[in-house]
Motif scaffolding. Structure first.
Motif, PDB file in Angstrom:
ATOM      1  N   UNK A   7       0.837  -1.200   0.000  1.00 21.34           N
ATOM      2  CA  UNK A   7       0.000   0.000   0.000  1.00 21.34           C
ATOM      3  C   UNK A   7       0.872   1.251   0.000  1.00 21.34           C
ATOM      4  N   UNK A   8       0.374   2.280  -0.679  1.00 22.91           N
ATOM      5  CA  UNK A   8       1.137   3.513  -0.854  1.00 22.91           C
ATOM      6  C   UNK A   8       0.232   4.725  -0.700  1.00 22.91           C
ATOM      7  N   UNK A   9       0.900   5.868  -0.424  1.00 22.77           N
ATOM      8  CA  UNK A   9       0.178   7.121  -0.259  1.00 22.77           C
ATOM      9  C   UNK A   9       0.096   7.934  -1.537  1.00 22.77           C
ATOM     10  N   UNK A  10       1.055   7.721  -2.456  1.00 27.14           N
ATOM     11  CA  UNK A  10       1.060   8.522  -3.670  1.00 27.14           C
ATOM     12  C   UNK A  10       1.629   7.742  -4.844  1.00 27.14           C
ATOM     13  N   UNK A  11       1.444   8.319  -6.020  1.00 32.98           N
ATOM     14  CA  UNK A  11       1.840   7.654  -7.256  1.00 32.98           C
ATOM     15  C   UNK A  11       3.350   7.454  -7.363  1.00 32.98           C
TER      16      UNK A  11
END
Length: 115
Positions: A7-11
């Motif tokens: 999971x990630x917060x940004x591209x």
């Protein structure tokens, strides 16, 4: 077959992770992106040269069901179709609700020894 989920917060974070996975031998056909918004999912998948969970990964019955369900239900169904359990799909759908971007590697156990 095991599915890895990151999971990630940004591209930018997703792009770095996808490039790292590809450099370690994960083929593009096994990389999937998922967000809470279909338009955003398509854009990120295009930008990082990954896939979206679509008709090829879903069974016909799931596609028909998804036409009548809410977004959260559709997302959980998609995650289950690429190998996540119902509990895992519920957990990650909550993260999508909070704006996270998911990068999934389908059949991860094929590549695990290279990591």
């Amino acid at each position: 077959m095991q599915t890895l989920v990151q999971e990630f917060n940004n591209e930018q974070e997703v792009l770095r992770a996808a490039e790292e996975l590809k450099s370690k031998g994960v083929c593009q056909s096994k990389l999937f992106v998922l967000t809470h918004d279909e338009k955003r999912t398509r854009k990120i998948a295009s930008d990082i040269n990954a896939n979206i969970i679509g008709e090829d990964e879903q069974r016909l019955g799931t596609n028909v069901i998804n036409m009548f369900e809410k977004t959260g239900d559709q997302l959980r169904n998609k995650m289950e179709e690429v190998g996540l359990s119902t509990d895992e799909a519920n957990l990650y759908e909550e993260k999508l609700d909070k704006g996270k971007i998911l990068l999934l590697v389908k059949d991860y156990d094929e590549f695990k020894s290279k990591m």
